[in-house]
Design an enzyme around this catalytic site. Structure first.
Site, PDB file in Angstrom:
ATOM      1  N   LEU A 141       0.822  -1.215   0.000  1.00 33.34           N
ATOM      2  CA  LEU A 141       0.000   0.000   0.000  1.00 33.34           C
ATOM      3  C   LEU A 141       0.859   1.270   0.000  1.00 33.34           C
ATOM      4  O   LEU A 141       0.594   2.211  -0.757  1.00 33.34           O
ATOM      5  CB  LEU A 141      -0.926  -0.033   1.213  1.00 33.34           C
ATOM      6  CG  LEU A 141      -1.830   1.173   1.394  1.00 33.34           C
ATOM      7  CD1 LEU A 141      -3.202   0.730   1.854  1.00 33.34           C
ATOM      8  CD2 LEU A 141      -1.242   2.122   2.429  1.00 33.34           C
ATOM      9  N   SER A 166       2.336  -7.616   2.940  1.00 36.43           N
ATOM     10  CA  SER A 166       1.456  -7.625   4.116  1.00 36.43           C
ATOM     11  C   SER A 166       0.137  -6.901   3.869  1.00 36.43           C
ATOM     12  O   SER A 166      -0.895  -7.278   4.423  1.00 36.43           O
ATOM     13  CB  SER A 166       2.134  -6.914   5.292  1.00 36.43           C
ATOM     14  OG  SER A 166       3.299  -7.560   5.673  1.00 36.43           O
ATOM     15  N   SER A 167       0.182  -5.822   3.036  1.00 28.27           N
ATOM     16  CA  SER A 167      -1.001  -4.953   2.945  1.00 28.27           C
ATOM     17  C   SER A 167      -2.232  -5.736   2.529  1.00 28.27           C
ATOM     18  O   SER A 167      -3.334  -5.538   3.055  1.00 28.27           O
ATOM     19  CB  SER A 167      -0.769  -3.838   1.921  1.00 28.27           C
ATOM     20  OG  SER A 167       0.412  -3.151   2.193  1.00 28.27           O
ATOM     21  N   ALA A 203      -4.126  -7.385   5.268  1.00 28.75           N
ATOM     22  CA  ALA A 203      -4.670  -6.607   6.392  1.00 28.75           C
ATOM     23  C   ALA A 203      -6.173  -6.833   6.478  1.00 28.75           C
ATOM     24  O   ALA A 203      -6.892  -6.635   5.516  1.00 28.75           O
ATOM     25  CB  ALA A 203      -4.352  -5.137   6.206  1.00 28.75           C
ATOM     26  N   GLY A 212      -8.314  -5.770   9.372  1.00 30.69           N
ATOM     27  CA  GLY A 212      -9.112  -4.789  10.105  1.00 30.69           C
ATOM     28  C   GLY A 212      -9.560  -3.641   9.236  1.00 30.69           C
ATOM     29  O   GLY A 212     -10.744  -3.457   8.960  1.00 30.69           O
ATOM     30  N   GLY A 213      -8.630  -2.827   8.769  1.00 39.72           N
ATOM     31  CA  GLY A 213      -8.983  -1.688   7.928  1.00 39.72           C
ATOM     32  C   GLY A 213      -8.109  -0.499   8.230  1.00 39.72           C
ATOM     33  O   GLY A 213      -6.953  -0.656   8.625  1.00 39.72           O
ATOM     34  N   GLU A 241     -12.092  -1.524  17.475  1.00 37.61           N
ATOM     35  CA  GLU A 241     -10.928  -2.360  17.781  1.00 37.61           C
ATOM     36  C   GLU A 241     -10.316  -1.903  19.100  1.00 37.61           C
ATOM     37  O   GLU A 241     -10.633  -0.831  19.608  1.00 37.61           O
ATOM     38  CB  GLU A 241      -9.906  -2.333  16.628  1.00 37.61           C
ATOM     39  CG  GLU A 241     -10.445  -3.036  15.386  1.00 37.61           C
ATOM     40  CD  GLU A 241      -9.422  -3.246  14.276  1.00 37.61           C
ATOM     41  OE1 GLU A 241      -8.306  -2.712  14.358  1.00 37.61           O
ATOM     42  OE2 GLU A 241      -9.764  -3.956  13.315  1.00 37.61           O
ATOM     43  N   HIS A 279       0.425 -10.018  17.751  1.00 37.49           N
ATOM     44  CA  HIS A 279      -1.039 -10.010  17.691  1.00 37.49           C
ATOM     45  C   HIS A 279      -1.557 -11.126  18.582  1.00 37.49           C
ATOM     46  O   HIS A 279      -1.080 -12.252  18.495  1.00 37.49           O
ATOM     47  CB  HIS A 279      -1.516 -10.205  16.242  1.00 37.49           C
ATOM     48  CG  HIS A 279      -2.935  -9.778  16.041  1.00 37.49           C
ATOM     49  ND1 HIS A 279      -4.006 -10.457  16.589  1.00 37.49           N
ATOM     50  CD2 HIS A 279      -3.470  -8.731  15.371  1.00 37.49           C
ATOM     51  CE1 HIS A 279      -5.126  -9.846  16.254  1.00 37.49           C
ATOM     52  NE2 HIS A 279      -4.838  -8.788  15.518  1.00 37.49           N
ATOM     53  N   ARG A 332      -3.365  -4.004  22.825  1.00 31.18           N
ATOM     54  CA  ARG A 332      -2.943  -5.250  22.190  1.00 31.18           C
ATOM     55  C   ARG A 332      -1.806  -5.941  22.944  1.00 31.18           C
ATOM     56  O   ARG A 332      -1.758  -7.165  23.032  1.00 31.18           O
ATOM     57  CB  ARG A 332      -2.526  -4.945  20.749  1.00 31.18           C
ATOM     58  CG  ARG A 332      -2.395  -6.138  19.892  1.00 31.18           C
ATOM     59  CD  ARG A 332      -2.185  -5.760  18.451  1.00 31.18           C
ATOM     60  NE  ARG A 332      -3.432  -5.491  17.764  1.00 31.18           N
ATOM     61  CZ  ARG A 332      -3.516  -5.230  16.461  1.00 31.18           C
ATOM     62  NH1 ARG A 332      -2.426  -5.192  15.728  1.00 31.18           N
ATOM     63  NH2 ARG A 332      -4.674  -4.999  15.890  1.00 31.18           N
ATOM     64  N   HIS A 340       3.522  -9.588  14.502  1.00 28.67           N
ATOM     65  CA  HIS A 340       2.527  -9.050  13.577  1.00 28.67           C
ATOM     66  C   HIS A 340       2.959  -7.748  12.931  1.00 28.67           C
ATOM     67  O   HIS A 340       2.721  -7.530  11.747  1.00 28.67           O
ATOM     68  CB  HIS A 340       1.233  -8.843  14.374  1.00 28.67           C
ATOM     69  CG  HIS A 340       0.088  -8.286  13.586  1.00 28.67           C
ATOM     70  ND1 HIS A 340      -0.487  -8.976  12.545  1.00 28.67           N
ATOM     71  CD2 HIS A 340      -0.600  -7.116  13.696  1.00 28.67           C
ATOM     72  CE1 HIS A 340      -1.485  -8.261  12.037  1.00 28.67           C
ATOM     73  NE2 HIS A 340      -1.558  -7.112  12.711  1.00 28.67           N
ATOM     74  N   ARG A 346       1.500  -0.100  18.738  1.00 28.49           N
ATOM     75  CA  ARG A 346       0.659   0.534  17.713  1.00 28.49           C
ATOM     76  C   ARG A 346      -0.823   0.319  18.016  1.00 28.49           C
ATOM     77  O   ARG A 346      -1.261  -0.783  18.340  1.00 28.49           O
ATOM     78  CB  ARG A 346       0.990  -0.083  16.355  1.00 28.49           C
ATOM     79  CG  ARG A 346       0.178   0.448  15.203  1.00 28.49           C
ATOM     80  CD  ARG A 346       0.545  -0.295  13.941  1.00 28.49           C
ATOM     81  NE  ARG A 346       0.254  -1.699  14.093  1.00 28.49           N
ATOM     82  CZ  ARG A 346      -0.756  -2.326  13.509  1.00 28.49           C
ATOM     83  NH1 ARG A 346      -1.562  -1.671  12.707  1.00 28.49           N
ATOM     84  NH2 ARG A 346      -0.954  -3.598  13.709  1.00 28.49           N
ATOM     85  N   LEU A 382      -2.031   0.929   8.280  1.00 27.79           N
ATOM     86  CA  LEU A 382      -2.357   1.341   6.915  1.00 27.79           C
ATOM     87  C   LEU A 382      -2.487   2.862   6.840  1.00 27.79           C
ATOM     88  O   LEU A 382      -2.095   3.487   5.856  1.00 27.79           O
ATOM     89  CB  LEU A 382      -3.657   0.674   6.430  1.00 27.79           C
ATOM     90  CG  LEU A 382      -3.648  -0.851   6.270  1.00 27.79           C
ATOM     91  CD1 LEU A 382      -4.962  -1.335   5.671  1.00 27.79           C
ATOM     92  CD2 LEU A 382      -2.480  -1.334   5.428  1.00 27.79           C
TER      93      LEU A 382
HETATM   94  C1  SIN Z   1      -6.576  -6.866  12.997  1.00 26.43           C
HETATM   95  O1  SIN Z   1      -7.451  -6.829  12.143  1.00 26.43           O
HETATM   96  O2  SIN Z   1      -6.732  -7.368  14.102  1.00 26.43           O
HETATM   97  C2  SIN Z   1      -5.243  -6.307  12.669  1.00 26.43           C
HETATM   98  C3  SIN Z   1      -5.361  -4.884  12.391  1.00 26.43           C
HETATM   99  C4  SIN Z   1      -4.056  -4.229  12.618  1.00 26.43           C
HETATM  100  O3  SIN Z   1      -3.080  -4.916  12.907  1.00 26.43           O
HETATM  101  O4  SIN Z   1      -4.021  -3.015  12.561  1.00 26.43           O
END
Ligand code: SIN
Length: 520
Positions: A16, A43-44, A47, A49-50, A115, A232, A278, A337, A372, A378
């Site tokens: 990305l 990796s992108s 992904a 989550g968003g 999240e 993660h 996290r 992760h 993070r 992203l």
């Molecule tokens: C996830 O969807 O749990 C990962 C999202 C991220 O690592 O930002």
């Protein structure tokens, strides 16, 4: 070694960050090196989550910035957090314009996932867990249509050419093992991802093993916060390598973490339970695994059969492992992760070497601190892709109008990293630089890395990996405290003063070289 000169800005990597930067650089000519066919391999595209962005009218960039700073455990650069979160909305609108089919409400707004450690639902998503894949699809289409961008598919960078403190080009190879040649260019932008694949247990694709950070460090670039590796909490523990992800958005939907005794073990550990930051959830999962209590993620009550249609990537991974998540809980483990650390960059995205810009997970901009915030990865890549493009434009002046397309000669075979050595390196990193660390384990890991490197000192690909592994372990050894994702059992508390770290490969190697050689 054959040598080609180009007027194009060389972008290393086609995730990305690289694609978006190449679009922002237009009409400046770009030569993009993509190890895999465009849109695959990095990796992108994985992904789930968003992208985090304050799109809800009740939310604000200020609140997003505060959550980012809080999650980062004292080492986030607050000005960077504010700048990035301020820009987030504009980039979501830009991606929408480029054709990303974000999930929309009936009223036309964006569907937003919740999240961990976000005080709002603010993660913009596509078809539940397809954000990375769909954003990449839109960007790849835009790149294919951009006449300013030449993409070399199946080509990897193995090293940087330098003259004094200035990067003058890259050494490249065919991803299938043939090459090498030198490409001289007015500027190089590294956007080749992080280093999760340096660990035996990871959610990262096999291509992502710290190579880009390593090649910049080998050229002399300063690396920041190398010790901060995010694990993660809910990689699916099914024996697949890499481990598939069970997105945090599932916990945002109400999924629960329980152990084989039926205990909801996050409840006594944090007021936000499953939605705690996290690092805290990852350590809890790790402790449960180590104690043989087999942690699982239970989505049955909150999602039931909806998981099959609303989280298709998770459902597909479960199906491969013979798990029906509508009826069974999902076994989970903590896995490497995301690398918060990386090549230190300034406000224009430039590294400590002239003519070198770094963007995405390979960079350390100060946004993530020691931990993070989910889905800020992203976002950072988008914002700093724009910033790098502007920085390159400002540094290089008017774009050439007559840049030629490159034709690669046919080239002879070059050394690939030996898979057995890579496997040893990954095992060493998980054993000694994983979720829980101490000085003895880090020192031992450094000696193992030295022995692995000594087995093939001629292989640049391996040297890039061992360089990044060395930087992670040396920085983790120097940080005698616990902060965010960096947990030292021999220094379990945070130091009074929170600081970012900066290190060169030369300094890290001096630490490694001072240790007793590995004898096993
Ligand atoms: C996830 O969807 O749990 C990962 C999202 C991220 O690592 O930002």
């Amino acid at each position: 070694m054959p040598h080609i000169v180009t007027d194009r800005v060389v972008v290393v990597g086609a995730g990305l960050a690289g694609l978006y930067a190449a679009l922002k650089l237009a009409p400046r000519p770009v030569l993009m090196l993509s190890p895999d066919p465009l849109g695959q391999g990095g990796s992108s595209v994985w992904a789930q989550g968003g992208v985090a962005a304050a799109m809800d009218p009740a939310d604000s960039a200020g609140s997003h910035a505060s959550d980012t700073v809080r999650a980062g455990a004292g080492t986030v650069d607050q000005a960077v957090a504010r700048m990035v979160t301020d820009e987030a909305r504009a980039h979501i609108l830009d991606l929408t314009r480029l054709g990303t089919p974000f999930d929309r409400t009936t009223g036309g707004g964006y569907v937003l996932s919740r999240e961990a450690a976000h005080s709002f639902a603010r993660v913009v998503r596509v078809n539940g867990d397809q954000a990375g894949a769909e954003i990449m699809r839109a960007l790849v289409a835009a790149i294919r249509a951009a006449s300013s961008v030449q993409v070399l598919e199946g080509v990897v960078a193995t090293g940087l050419q330098t003259m004094g403190n200035r990067v003058t080009g890259v050494r490249i190879a065919r991803a299938d093992g043939s090459v090498p040649l030198t490409l001289s260019a007015p500027a190089v932008m590294l956007a080749g991802g992080g280093s999760g694949g340096l660990f035996a247990l990871t959610t990262n694709p096999p291509r992502i093993r710290g190579q880009v950070i390593g090649m910049a460090a080998r050229a002399g670039a300063v690396v920041a916060d190398a010790e901060f590796v995010q694990f993660h909490p809910t990689a699916i523990d099914c024996g697949e390598d890499p481990a598939p992800l069970a997105t945090e958005a599932l916990r945002g939907e109400g999924a629960r973490l329980v152990n084989r005794l039926g205990e909801r073990f996050m409840l006594p550990l944090h007021p936000d339970a499953e939605l705690a930051p996290r690092d805290i959830v990852a350590r809890a999962i790790y402790a449960q695994t180590q104690a043989g209590l087999r942690p699982v993620l239970d989505t049955r009550a909150c999602l039931g059969a909806r998981i099959l249609t609303e989280f298709p990537a998770v459902a597909a991974a479960c199906a491969r492992a013979g798990i029906d998540p509508a009826r069974q809980p999902i076994p989970v483990a903590a896995a490497a992760h995301y690398h918060m650390g990386g090549v230190a960059t300034d406000a224009s995205g430039r590294a400590s070497l002239e003519c070198l810009w770094v963007c995405g997970e390979a960079a350390s901009t100060g946004l993530h601190g020691a931990n993070r915030l989910a889905s800020n990865g992203l976002l950072e890549a988008l914002v700093f892709a724009r910033i790098c493009a502007a920085g390159i434009d400002a540094a290089l002046g008017p774009a050439p109008t007559d840049a030629h397309r490159i034709t690669l000669p046919r080239l002879a075979a070059a050394a690939e990293a030996d898979p057995a050595l890579v496997a040893q390196l990954r095992r060493a990193m998980t054993d000694g630089a994983g979720v829980v660390r101490d000085a003895a384990g880090l020192r031992h890991t450094l000696t193992r890395i030295a022995a692995i490197e000594a087995a093939r000192p001629d292989c640049e690909n391996l040297l890039n990996m061992t360089a990044t592994a060395t930087l992670i372990c040396a920085s983790a050894l120097l940080r005698e405290e616990s902060r965010g994702a960096h947990y030292r059992i021999d220094h379990p508390h945070p130091a009074q003063i929170a600081r970012r770290s900066r290190i060169t490969l030369e300094d890290a190697m001096a630490i490694r070289d001072s240790l007793q050689p590995e004898t096993t």
